[in-house]
Write an enzyme that holds these catalytic residues in place. Structure first.
Site, PDB file in Angstrom:
ATOM      1  N   ASP A 181      19.327  -2.126  11.792  1.00  0.00           N
ATOM      2  CA  ASP A 181      19.295  -2.971  10.583  1.00  0.00           C
ATOM      3  C   ASP A 181      19.420  -2.179   9.292  1.00  0.00           C
ATOM      4  OD1 ASP A 181      16.879  -1.723  10.591  1.00  0.00           O
ATOM      5  OD2 ASP A 181      15.677  -3.508  10.258  1.00  0.00           O
ATOM      6  N   GLU A 182      19.919  -0.952   9.348  1.00  0.00           N
ATOM      7  CA  GLU A 182      19.962  -0.098   8.165  1.00  0.00           C
ATOM      8  C   GLU A 182      21.165   0.816   8.194  1.00  0.00           C
ATOM      9  OE1 GLU A 182      15.679   1.348   7.685  1.00  0.00           O
ATOM     10  OE2 GLU A 182      16.843   2.712   6.413  1.00  0.00           O
ATOM     11  N   ASP A 226      19.476  -2.601   3.869  1.00  0.00           N
ATOM     12  CA  ASP A 226      18.429  -2.876   4.850  1.00  0.00           C
ATOM     13  C   ASP A 226      18.380  -4.385   5.074  1.00  0.00           C
ATOM     14  OD1 ASP A 226      15.292  -1.414   5.507  1.00  0.00           O
ATOM     15  OD2 ASP A 226      15.805  -3.493   5.948  1.00  0.00           O
TER      16      ASP A 226
END
Length: 445
Positions: free
Chosen positions: A121-122, A26
């Site tokens: 973002d992950e 993350d």
DNA sequence: TCTGGGGTCCTAGGACCC
DNA sequence: TCTGGGGTCCTAGGACCC
């Protein structure tokens, strides 16, 4: 468990890893971190990426400096501005975020081919020893963390034997953390945690579980079958297994898009039929352009509205052939409007979606049939078989014109070309940033 | 001076067909 | 005259996630 410094260590000292190894990576305060990377003068200061406070915007992401003031993601911008008056505000720079996101995903892909991107973002990565990689998972996690740091941003990584464990672990040491839950330690790690930490337990389920005296993941794991069934339906077994720390979900990329939608919240509520109609047409144009860019065409069109009191309504209609041209489906949506809107009522949001994609979009005819024919008031649920043999088939704009317009917009930006009516509304757009799942490799929008 | 935007999945009920 | 189920498609609404 946490491991802030990127120190070197001796891999041979690590206990052997038995079974599956999955990482959740993350990126920390991602959008804000990129802004601070690109604007050195913003480093160490509260930075907020989001819609402006005077236009009903919300905070998309904020730097850790802003979080000290109580600013949080998804908070109304007006409130954030009060909490942190000196914050630096920026609407965001999506192409740049996508660029850095892609670099991170490449770093992960270089380690293992089994990657599942969850959002911009992950991502999950399967690094089970002997399956896709041979090195020790803890060592690989360190390697990934260091390589991401070289880009000038940081990430938090959770490593465990299942996706759920990895996901929850990644949250334990933010920012710039690495949390490892060794095989066999799953239940000791999970059981004391509050139920809300588990993906799939939201506000509603939390409340209902609490009513049954269930507050921790351990209590959820051992809950009565009937209770879980009543709350999670067909997912009850899956939820129990997640809480038990079982690995019952593979790391799989699921990049098939199911629907394409755009919505817009207006700075002031819309009350006039004509401006609502024009807004539907403008939002439809955005959806149409994204559909064509992706090579998708769908059978189902839907209209979503949000009223003054913040409640929602949805109407949808299935057509007899797939559409990707707003000149065809916007009129259908305008007809649907009457099912959810009464003259005089204020609308604060309008959304347009196209779904039910066919395998391969066929080339639509130059002069399409009028899809609104046969929809009439006669029967809302009547299939849209139609096509106007009685009514005059209306002439559609040429496909070539639609495509030429797309090209100019793709090259010079959204504002380069437009129908006159679109321009009137552009200034009402809240301009709020969203994290769009299908935008990672898509420089559009 | 509250509350984006873009998605996915599930459920329940009705229509319709056999 | 009374009364089936099973299957599928469609619609509306809601929970949840990032």
């Amino acid at each position: 468990m946490g491991n802030k410094p990127h120190q070197s260590f001796d891999p041979s000292a690590l206990a052997p890893w038995q079974g599956a190894a999955i990482i959740l990576l993350d990126l920390d305060a991602f959008f804000a971190a990129v802004e601070q990377l690109d604007h050195p003068e913003w480093r160490g200061k509260p930075v907020i990426v989001g819609g402006s406070p005077d236009k009903r915007g919300v905070v998309s992401t904020c730097s850790y400096e802003a979080r000290k003031f109580g600013v949080r993601s998804a908070m109304a911008s007006a409130r954030a501005a009060k909490l942190c008056p000196d914050a630096i505000w920026t609407p965001g720079n999506f192409p740049r975020y996508i660029e850095l996101s892609n670099r991170v995903m490449q770093i992960m892909s270089d380690v293992s081919p089994r990657i599942q991107q969850v959002s911009i973002d992950e991502a999950f990565l399967d690094i089970s020893p002997g399956r896709f990689v041979k090195d020790h998972p803890v060592m690989l996690a360190h390697t990934i963390r260091s390589k991401v740091a070289e880009l000038g941003i940081t990430c938090s990584i959770g490593l465990g034997t299942s996706k759920s464990v990895a996901k929850i672990a990644s949250d334990m040491e933010k920012p710039d953390g690495l949390t490892v839950i060794y095989p066999g330690m799953e239940q000791a790690f999970l059981f004391p945690l509050p139920i809300r930490t588990m993906s799939g337990v939201g506000r509603q389920s939390e409340k209902r579980l609490n009513d049954f005296g269930i507050f921790t993941l351990g209590e959820l794991a051992n809950a009565d079958e009937g209770v879980l069934k009543g709350i999670f339906g067909k997912n009850s077994t899956m939820m129990r297994n997640r809480c038990l720390g079982l690995n019952d979900s593979e790391v799989l990329s699921d990049d098939e898009v199911k629907s394409v939608s755009n919505e817009m919240t207006f700075s002031t509520d819309l009350r006039e039929r004509e401006e609502i109609k024009q807004s539907i047409e403008m939002i439809s144009a955005k959806v149409g352009r994204r559909l064509r860019h992706k090579g998708l065409a769908g059978y189902t069109v839907s209209l979503k509205v949000r009223y003054e009191d913040l409640s929602f309504a949805n109407v949808q209609h299935t057509l007899d052939r797939p559409v990707d041209d707003e000149h065809e489906f916007a009129p259908v949506l305008v007809e649907l409007l009457d099912q959810v809107w009464e003259p005089g009522t204020g609308l604060r949001l309008i959304g347009v979606a196209v779904a039910s994609f066919q395998e391969r979009p066929e080339q639509l005819s130059l002069f399409g049939d009028d899809l609104t024919a046969g929809m009439g008031t006669a029967g809302k649920n009547a299939p849209a078989k139609t096509v106007g043999d009685k009514k005059q088939p209306r002439k559609k704009p040429k496909r070539a014109l639609v495509e030429a317009t797309d090209k100019v917009k793709n090259r010079f930006g959204e504002d380069a070309v437009g129908y006159g009516r679109e321009l009137r509304f552009r200034e009402r757009d809240t301009g709020t940033i969203a994290q769009k799942k299908d935008d990672y490799k898509d420089p559009l929008n």
